[in-house]
Structures are given as C-alpha cells and as structure tokens.
Enzyme design. Structure first.
Site, PDB file in Angstrom:
ATOM      1  N   LYS A 281      -0.345  20.337 -37.271  1.00  0.00           N
ATOM      2  CA  LYS A 281      -1.289  19.232 -37.192  1.00  0.00           C
ATOM      3  C   LYS A 281      -0.649  17.980 -37.786  1.00  0.00           C
ATOM      4  O   LYS A 281      -0.052  18.028 -38.861  1.00  0.00           O
ATOM      5  CB  LYS A 281      -2.563  19.602 -37.963  1.00  0.00           C
ATOM      6  CG  LYS A 281      -3.775  18.751 -37.656  1.00  0.00           C
ATOM      7  CD  LYS A 281      -5.011  19.394 -38.251  1.00  0.00           C
ATOM      8  CE  LYS A 281      -6.282  18.666 -37.861  1.00  0.00           C
ATOM      9  NZ  LYS A 281      -7.491  19.363 -38.348  1.00  0.00           N
ATOM     10  N   GLU A 367     -21.721  28.677 -37.699  1.00  0.00           N
ATOM     11  CA  GLU A 367     -22.973  28.259 -38.326  1.00  0.00           C
ATOM     12  C   GLU A 367     -24.003  29.385 -38.371  1.00  0.00           C
ATOM     13  O   GLU A 367     -24.749  29.518 -39.353  1.00  0.00           O
ATOM     14  CB  GLU A 367     -23.551  27.050 -37.591  1.00  0.00           C
ATOM     15  CG  GLU A 367     -22.761  25.769 -37.756  1.00  0.00           C
ATOM     16  CD  GLU A 367     -21.587  25.630 -36.792  1.00  0.00           C
ATOM     17  OE1 GLU A 367     -20.895  24.603 -36.843  1.00  0.00           O
ATOM     18  OE2 GLU A 367     -21.368  26.573 -35.986  1.00  0.00           O
ATOM     19  N   ARG A 395     -27.176  24.947 -33.739  1.00  0.00           N
ATOM     20  CA  ARG A 395     -26.556  26.181 -33.283  1.00  0.00           C
ATOM     21  C   ARG A 395     -27.093  27.411 -34.005  1.00  0.00           C
ATOM     22  O   ARG A 395     -26.822  28.531 -33.601  1.00  0.00           O
ATOM     23  CB  ARG A 395     -25.040  26.091 -33.488  1.00  0.00           C
ATOM     24  CG  ARG A 395     -24.431  24.797 -32.986  1.00  0.00           C
ATOM     25  CD  ARG A 395     -22.946  24.739 -33.198  1.00  0.00           C
ATOM     26  NE  ARG A 395     -22.266  25.453 -32.142  1.00  0.00           N
ATOM     27  CZ  ARG A 395     -20.946  25.660 -32.112  1.00  0.00           C
ATOM     28  NH1 ARG A 395     -20.195  25.236 -33.096  1.00  0.00           N
ATOM     29  NH2 ARG A 395     -20.400  26.319 -31.125  1.00  0.00           N
TER      30      ARG A 395
END
Length: 644
Positions: A281, A367, A395
């Site tokens: 990244k 979640e 969610r």
C-alpha cells in the site's frame, strides 16, 4: 509524448511492449500523487494497485470480460486506463469523477461498490447469468484492502467453488485495510507471503515435468501429491484448494510480467481460480510508504512533494471529542471495551487502543460479527461500545434487532459520519440510521448537538443497563457549544425569540448537529416578527412526551434533521402528536429518500433545502399562511426535495 497520454482505453494498453510498462507505471503513480493531492481521496490503495491494474487490463478484455472492484476505492488506476484521466481534476467534487466505480461514468464500471466484501457475490451471480445465457465471458473480482475479512466473501466463495464457472478471484493482498488487517485470515495470508521457498520448489517441479517425456497418470499423480505436500508444509494455504478453488501465487504484485503470466494461467484454466498478489500500500511514494497509520489510505488536500496537508487544521472534530471522552470513560470503568470493523483510526479509537490495548477489538470488515460479538461480551458482564460509520451499521440491522435488542443487552453503538458526509458520495451518507433504528424495541438513541452534549450523552448511553443505546454524530468540525437556556423534561430549550406573538409562534425541533443551523434559522425567523422557540430533544428515541405539551402550546411545529425523512424524527413526532390527538400542523425537513450526489457537505445541504436561508424562508411562509394545507402529508408537490 508521455506513454500515459497514448492510453485512452484498454486496447491502447495492449499495444504497448513489456518494456514500456515500468515507465508507464511510474507515470501513473506521478499522475495519481498530483491529482489526488489537489482534491483529496484514496491514495495509498491505488498506488499499490498500479501494476496489478495494468496486468488485468492487458490480459482481460473489458468491458466484455467483467471486472469488479472490492473495495471500489482501489479503482483509480482502472479509471485512468478506461479513458477518464482528464476527469481527475474534479475527483470527488460536485458533478465530477466519483471516488468509486460509477455506472454513469463508464461501461467498464460494473458495480458501484464502496461497501466492502460484496464483489464475490456479484461475481457468482454474473457467472451464473452468463452460463445460463450461453455467453463466454470471464468474470474477475479484485478483492483488496481487507475485504476478505468480511463474511460475505466466504459465503460467495463457497458457492463459486461448487460450480465449474470461470470466476477469477484476485486477492490484492497488501496486509492492510485502513490499518494492518486483523485476524486469522490475515495471519494465514502473511504466512503465504513470507514463504518464498514454495515458489522455488514449484519451479523445480515444473522443470522436472518439462524434462520428463510422456508423463503418465501415475507419475503425474505422484508429482502432484508432492506439490500438495510441499504446499501444506511450506505454505499452509490449503484452505483455498480445500474449498475447490485453484490457487495461483503468491505473485509479486509489482511485477507486471509475473502478474500477466499468473492471470493468463487463471483465465485459461476455465474454472474458479484465486490469484494471490502481494502488493504494498502506498508503493512508490515515500511519504505514503512511511506512514505507519494507514499508508495514506485516504488524504485531504496535500503538498505532493511532502505529503503534508496544505491547509491548517479545521478545528476540533466530532470524532476527536469522542476519542478523548471514551478514554476517560475507560479509565473510570474497567468493564468498558470497544469494538470496530477495520476502522480503528477513522472512528477515533487509536487513543483508546494505545491506552487499553487489551480492551479494543478490531474484527475486520465484519459489522455483523462485531455486533453479535458485542452481544456476547454483554452477556458475559462486559460493557461493549461498538464504533462504526453510520452508513455501515446498515449492514448489521438484523444483529442489532435480534441479537442485541431481543435480549435487552446493554450494547452501546457510536455512529460516526452521521448525516450528509459529502465527497464520498451516495454510499457513505449516514442518512438511514435514525429511520431503521426507530424500529428497534427498547433502543435509546441520542443525537448530541455539540461537544458538551456529546460527552454527556456518551456517558448516559454507556450507563444504560436494560437495552441497547446509540450515540450518533456528524463528520468534520464540531459546532461551538450551544448552551441550554431551559430544560423541560429531558428536552433542552436553546432559543426563545425576544418578543413572542402567541398566535404565530413556531416550535422548531432541532435534531443533533442541525442545532447550529436551527439557531441561524431562528434569528432569521424572529427578525420577521414571528415568535419562535427552538428545542433540542437530545434523545430522539424514545421522544420525551413533553414534546407533545410543547407542541400543543404552539401554532406550528417544524422538525429539522440530517436523516432521511421517511421514518425519521419528524415522522415519529407526527405520530406521537396524532396519538395524543394534538392537531397542531407539523412540517418535517430532512434528507429526501434518494441517493445524493457527491459534493461538499454545505453544497449538498443547500441542494436538499437544509441551508439556514432556505429553511427560514419556508418557515416564514408557513407561519404567515397557517393554512389547512400545513397538515403533514399535504401539498407535497409544492415543496422542494427534502421538505414536507
């Protein structure tokens, strides 16, 4: 002429030689750094996906072959290679280029995917559809930034592996989501990344096979068994093949030639394949690579030469106030723990994690699991505080309802980025929570208006013992404190016009962060000689019945909230008044039930009629007319979007 200027679509990319690609990758990185520095956006994930995206578009034929991005914020290079480089000047701006895939922008964008861990389910459905239609098309799902920590990915893989359809799952494995990826899967992938002996041994196996004439089934089976044994010993990655997925990798995600070779093998296999690519990244930009927090996952406007923000800090944020207060609560209550879903830093838990490292749990992009795990903690006598963006609690609604509320468990939910969030577009606006949470029995919901009420209501929420509680707050700079001039029940009175004309008096109910706007509205309305009282209910579920008495004493009730109007606070108060046979006209102003375009928060709020000027104009007109049409639900066509 630069190489990048010659690439306007994926076909142009295929014309380049392998020798051209390193230079093109460097040009793309330079373009990304300067483009994102001007507007802000997701920089780190895209810097790490440059070579991978080049290889994908050289091997596959988009849009005939379907390329799905999960999560969508790693698709900037894809946008550049599909003809949208010139549009980056307005990235994430009003009317400009979306920070996520967008069907309206290009036929190369298949899904508008910004909530993670969904692309494999899309891919499964697409592959089934093409099989039923007799179409030969590859379906490619690029899964990165921790998306594999989400349960939907594994549900989808279970189905993808069970069918012999050409689905290619590319794992863009940078070991991070916002921050380092958490959990057993992350550890497993790390073991794959850190075992170079595996590829060396496989090379030997390939050489032996290549030199062996007329390899028959017995010898091939023996060699294949050796290969599987090597995998199990050197790289314990058997779970993918145990699922029925052909595994290719690990592959250097910054070597275009190696990536192309691996992707062609996967494409030509004709069945479900997982290609494991190891990337970094922020690759190629020292400022991002050296950022220990999140490798410049998302940045504001920065100086591209240094990576430093160009603007001074915007004042105290809602998130930072929460971050400080939850640490204080942690000191006072050793039973308090926090949970989040791969968002430790964005939701303000970094200080808590540093202070109480054993009392913070990052479950990954999961979640649903976070909520039910919190329920288990509560059953075990611990006080859990679950911290997510408001949009992401969508969610886990079933878990809030059936796993927490049904058992009357004292789980506290802290919802950051509630209301209109702006530049991240329709998927990130926290405009649903107060509506769907109104459905949950026994749940208490607080909407603080400033730093003082945020601290106080967070403590009140954590102290609740007979059911779930929620504290929701906005994005960005927090309002200056708005002191109460009176309190009626649990409702704060924050403004009364100096001269009250009872027959024209307005009760303005200001919800949460909208209180500051409502004070501006009140000043404008009062300047027209209209008596107005502004109240903050503080707790919007359940609403205090004293609001009924306050409404009865006024000629008009107006509610203003940064939530969808359907099922919001205004709708709930209207029902409360009807149940009490109070027929005072009520008008509710909130967010229209539509997906809002991206833009600065103030721009979006003005577009939907929630600016102080527009609200004041409408209230003055309503108070002046006091016509029968003021009753809730009438005169819909004459009102702007977001108002009733």
């Amino acid at each position: 002429m630069s190489l990048l200027s010659t690439v306007r679509n994926p076909h142009d990319l295929k014309k380049l030689t392998a020798e051209d690609l390193p230079a093109l990758a460097a040009e793309i990185r330079d373009f990304l750094i300067h483009a994102v520095a001007r507007t802000g956006g997701h920089l780190g994930p895209n810097l790490g996906a440059v070579e991978l995206t080049l290889a994908i578009h050289r091997v596959f034929d988009s849009p005939h072959d379907r390329i799905l991005w999960d999560t969508g914020h790693q698709s900037y290079v894809h946008k550049i290679l599909t003809g949208r480089a010139d549009d980056f000047v307005n990235l994430r701006q009003r009317g400009g280029l979306s920070g996520y895939p967008s069907q309206a922008e290009s036929p190369h964008d298949i899904i508008e995917n910004s909530h993670a861990s969904t692309a494999l389910s899309y891919a499964d459905g697409l592959a089934r559809a093409y099989a039923l239609r007799g179409e030969s098309r590859s379906v490619v799902a690029v899964v990165g930034d921790g998306a594999l920590t989400g349960g939907m990915c594994w549900e989808a893989m279970n189905n993808i592996a069970a069918a012999d359809r050409p689905v290619i799952i590319i794992v863009n494995d940078n070991g991070r989501s916002y921050a380092p990826t958490i959990g057993g899967l992350a550890d497993h992938l790390a073991s794959l990344r850190l075992a170079p002996e595996y590829e060396q041994v496989l090379d030997v196996v390939k050489q032996v096979l290549g030199r062996t004439p007329l390899v028959g089934p017995p010898l091939y089976d023996a060699l294949h068994g050796i290969k599987r044994g090597i995998k199990d010993v050197i790289q314990p990655q058997g779970m993918f093949e145990d699922l029925g997925l052909k595994y290719v990798g690990p592959v250097d995600g910054h070597d275009v030639h190696a990536l192309e070779t691996a992707l062609r093998r996967a494409r030509d296999f004709g069945g479900p394949v997982i290609v494991h690519c190891v990337t970094r990244k922020g690759f190629g930009y020292p400022a991002a690579e050296q950022d220990d927090a999140d490798c410049f996952h998302a940045v504001g406007v920065i100086d591209p030469s240094t990576g430093k923000p160009t603007a001074a800090g915007g004042g105290t944020s809602w998130t930072s106030v929460f971050a400080d207060e939850i640490v204080q609560i942690g000191h006072e209550r050793p039973d308090v723990v926090t949970l989040t879903a791969a968002m430790l830093q964005p939701v303000g838990l970094k200080k808590f994690a540093s202070t109480f490292p054993d009392r913070v749990f990052d479950v990954g992009i999961a979640e649903q699991h976070a909520v039910t795990s919190a329920a288990g903690l509560a059953l075990g006598g611990i006080k859990p505080v679950v911290c997510v963006y408001a949009t992401f609690l969508n969610r886990a609604f079933d878990q809030v309802l059936m796993d927490v509320a049904l058992h009357r468990l004292p789980v506290t939910f802290v919802l950051d980025r509630a209301g209109v969030t702006g530049e991240d577009g329709p998927s990130h606006n926290g405009m649903w929570d107060m509506s769907f949470l109104q459905l949950v029995p026994g749940l208490s919901l607080a909407a603080p208006r400033d730093a003082t009420t945020l601290r106080a209501q967070l403590r009140e929420a954590v102290a609740i013992t007979d059911g779930p509680s929620v504290v929701r707050f906005s994005k960005g700079k927090i309002n200056a404190d708005i002191p109460a001039i009176d309190r009626v029940g649990t409702v704060d009175v924050i403004y009364r016009s100096p001269e009250v004309t009872p027959t024209r008096e307005v009760l303005l109910v200001a919800v949460g962060a909208m209180a500051a706007t409502c004070l501006q509205v009140a000043e404008r309305v009062a300047s027209h000689g209209i008596g107005i009282t502004v109240v903050d209910p503080r707790w919007v579920k359940p609403l205090d019945p004293v609001l009924v008495d306050l409404a009865r004493a006024h000629s008009l009730v107006v509610t203003v909230e940064d939530n969808g109007r359907v099922g919001g606070v205004g709708s709930t108060l209207a029902q409360l008044l009807r149940d009490a046979d109070v027929d005072v006209p009520l008008r509710d102003f909130g967010i229209p039930q539509t997906f809002l375009d991206q833009g600065k928060r103030d721009q979006v709020m003005a577009d939907i009629g929630l600016s102080a000027q527009e609200l004041a104009r409408r209230i003055v007109e309503l108070a002046a007319s006091r016509a029968p049409a003021l009753t809730t639900g009438e005169a819909e066509e004459e009102t702007p979007a977001g108002q009733r």
